[in-house]
Design a protein around this motif. Structure first.
Motif, short mmCIF file in Angstrom:
data_model
loop_
_atom_site.label_atom_id
_atom_site.label_comp_id
_atom_site.label_asym_id
_atom_site.label_seq_id
_atom_site.Cartn_x
_atom_site.Cartn_y
_atom_site.Cartn_z
N GLN A 1 5.20 10.24 7.99
CA GLN A 1 6.31 11.13 8.33
C GLN A 1 5.80 12.17 9.31
N LYS A 2 6.55 12.41 10.36
CA LYS A 2 6.12 13.34 11.39
C LYS A 2 5.94 14.74 10.83
N SER A 3 4.78 15.33 11.07
CA SER A 3 4.46 16.73 10.76
C SER A 3 4.20 17.01 9.28
N TRP A 4 4.87 16.29 8.38
CA TRP A 4 4.76 16.62 6.97
C TRP A 4 4.59 15.36 6.12
N ASN A 5 4.20 15.57 4.86
CA ASN A 5 4.18 14.51 3.85
C ASN A 5 3.35 13.30 4.29
N GLY A 6 3.73 12.13 3.83
CA GLY A 6 3.02 10.91 4.17
C GLY A 6 1.98 10.52 3.14
N VAL A 7 2.00 9.23 2.74
CA VAL A 7 1.08 8.69 1.75
C VAL A 7 0.55 7.35 2.22
N ALA A 8 -0.63 6.98 1.74
CA ALA A 8 -1.24 5.71 2.13
C ALA A 8 -2.15 5.22 1.02
N ILE A 9 -2.36 3.90 0.99
CA ILE A 9 -3.32 3.29 0.08
C ILE A 9 -4.29 2.45 0.90
N LEU A 10 -5.58 2.66 0.69
CA LEU A 10 -6.63 1.92 1.36
C LEU A 10 -7.33 1.02 0.35
N ALA A 11 -7.79 -0.14 0.80
CA ALA A 11 -8.57 -1.03 -0.05
C ALA A 11 -9.78 -1.54 0.74
N ARG A 12 -10.94 -1.49 0.13
CA ARG A 12 -12.16 -1.92 0.81
C ARG A 12 -12.20 -3.44 0.88
N GLY A 13 -12.24 -3.95 2.09
CA GLY A 13 -12.38 -5.38 2.31
C GLY A 13 -11.10 -6.18 2.20
N SER A 14 -9.96 -5.52 2.05
CA SER A 14 -8.69 -6.24 1.94
C SER A 14 -7.55 -5.31 2.29
N THR A 15 -6.34 -5.89 2.37
CA THR A 15 -5.14 -5.09 2.58
C THR A 15 -4.38 -5.02 1.27
N PRO A 16 -4.05 -3.82 0.79
CA PRO A 16 -3.28 -3.71 -0.46
C PRO A 16 -1.97 -4.48 -0.37
N ALA A 17 -1.58 -5.10 -1.48
CA ALA A 17 -0.32 -5.85 -1.54
C ALA A 17 0.79 -4.89 -1.95
N GLU A 18 1.58 -4.44 -0.98
CA GLU A 18 2.60 -3.43 -1.26
C GLU A 18 3.67 -3.94 -2.21
N THR A 19 4.03 -3.09 -3.19
CA THR A 19 5.06 -3.44 -4.16
C THR A 19 6.23 -2.46 -4.17
N ARG A 20 6.03 -1.26 -3.64
CA ARG A 20 7.13 -0.29 -3.58
C ARG A 20 6.84 0.75 -2.51
N ARG A 21 7.91 1.16 -1.84
CA ARG A 21 7.82 2.22 -0.83
C ARG A 21 8.95 3.21 -1.10
N GLY A 22 8.59 4.38 -1.59
CA GLY A 22 9.59 5.37 -1.98
C GLY A 22 9.88 5.32 -3.46
N LEU A 23 10.08 6.48 -4.06
CA LEU A 23 10.38 6.57 -5.48
C LEU A 23 11.86 6.28 -5.71
N PRO A 24 12.20 5.46 -6.71
CA PRO A 24 13.62 5.17 -6.96
C PRO A 24 14.35 6.38 -7.53
N GLY A 25 15.68 6.33 -7.46
CA GLY A 25 16.48 7.36 -8.10
C GLY A 25 17.28 8.23 -7.16
N ASN A 26 17.00 8.17 -5.85
CA ASN A 26 17.77 8.97 -4.88
C ASN A 26 17.67 8.31 -3.52
N ARG A 27 18.68 7.55 -3.15
CA ARG A 27 18.67 6.84 -1.87
C ARG A 27 18.71 7.76 -0.67
N ASP A 28 19.13 9.00 -0.88
CA ASP A 28 19.23 9.96 0.23
C ASP A 28 17.92 10.71 0.49
#
Length: 257
Positions: free
Chosen positions: A59-86
């Motif tokens: 996210q530009k200027s603020w926030n932002g999260v990431a997951i790193l894994a040594r020797g591989s690419t993490p298998a993403e299962t969710r992006r964003g916390l559920p409960g508020n689509r806005d």
């Protein structure tokens, strides 16, 4: 398996520190918060050069999260916390690495407490508690790691009397953290070091780091099926002592198997 969480306070500005820490400690999984960069500015190539695959939610200027894994690419299962689509703030990302579900979170700061920022923090916390209950019910190994922006107890803050009305220490926030842990999560660092003074954040001002006037606000919570694998936990204070570093230090755990 070593899992770490690190609020980098601007990934591009702190990249030399991050890369040096990765090369020195070689964690298997790293959760990063406060990237302060849009997706296209994430330094994926630099991280790949030192052996880490990554997924990120920038996210530009603020926030932002990431997951790193040594020797591989993490298998993403969710992006964003559920409960508020806005909700458009980039504060949660989740992946599976080596059979463990890893949730990386950056909980809102919430200050000042007499503004909508505090209301947003409590609402976000409530959404996290609801979703965490689903993870517990799934009976899978999970670690929820990140900057929670809460000191759970008085032993987690230097001079707690000065923080009584701060959004990181308000009773409502500490109660929310207690409710979350009460679902069955293990606070890894405190579980292994129940009586020690341990901090993960030191302000840049008033020589806070040299005085050890800190806060413990970065936590790794383990689900019931993962907690028995916990063997060690600590804080890499040396990273906080580097030049042009984050005001947080990396926090890590060791898991067997």
């Amino acid at each position: 398996m070593r899992v770490a969480t690190y609020n980098v306070n601007g990934i591009n500005g702190r990249l030399p520190v991050l890369l040096a820490w990765l090369e020195a400690t070689a964690p298997d999984v790293v959760c990063l918060q406060e990237l302060k960069a849009p997706d296209e500015k994430f330094p994926a190539a630099a991280l790949e050069a030192v052996g880490y695959g990554a997924i990120w939610h920038g996210q530009k200027s603020w926030n932002g999260v990431a997951i790193l894994a040594r020797g591989s690419t993490p298998a993403e299962t969710r992006r964003g916390l559920p409960g508020n689509r806005d909700d458009v703030q980039s504060r949660y990302i989740e992946a599976v690495v080596q059979g463990v579900a890893v949730g990386c979170l950056y909980l809102p700061n919430g200050n000042p407490v007499d503004t909508p920022k505090f209301e947003y923090k409590l609402a976000w916390f409530a959404r996290l508690i609801d979703y965490a209950a689903e993870l517990i019910a799934a009976e899978i190994p999970v670690v929820l790691a990140g900057d929670y922006n809460v000191m759970p107890t008085e032993k987690d803050v230097y001079k707690p009397e000065r923080w009584t009305n701060d959004a990181l220490f308000r009773a409502e926030v500490r109660d929310a953290f207690a409710s979350l842990v009460g679902q069955g999560w293990t606070d890894a660092l405190r579980h292994l070091h129940p009586d020690e003074t341990i901090y993960t954040f030191w302000d840049y001002f008033r020589n806070a780091f040299s005085r050890d006037a800190g806060l413990r606000i970065d936590h790794l919570l383990l689900s019931p099926s993962l907690a028995p694998r916990l063997t060690a936990a600590g804080v890499d204070r040396s990273a906080r002592a580097m030049e042009k570093t984050s005001d947080h230090a990396p926090v890590w755990i060791e898991l067997t198997g």
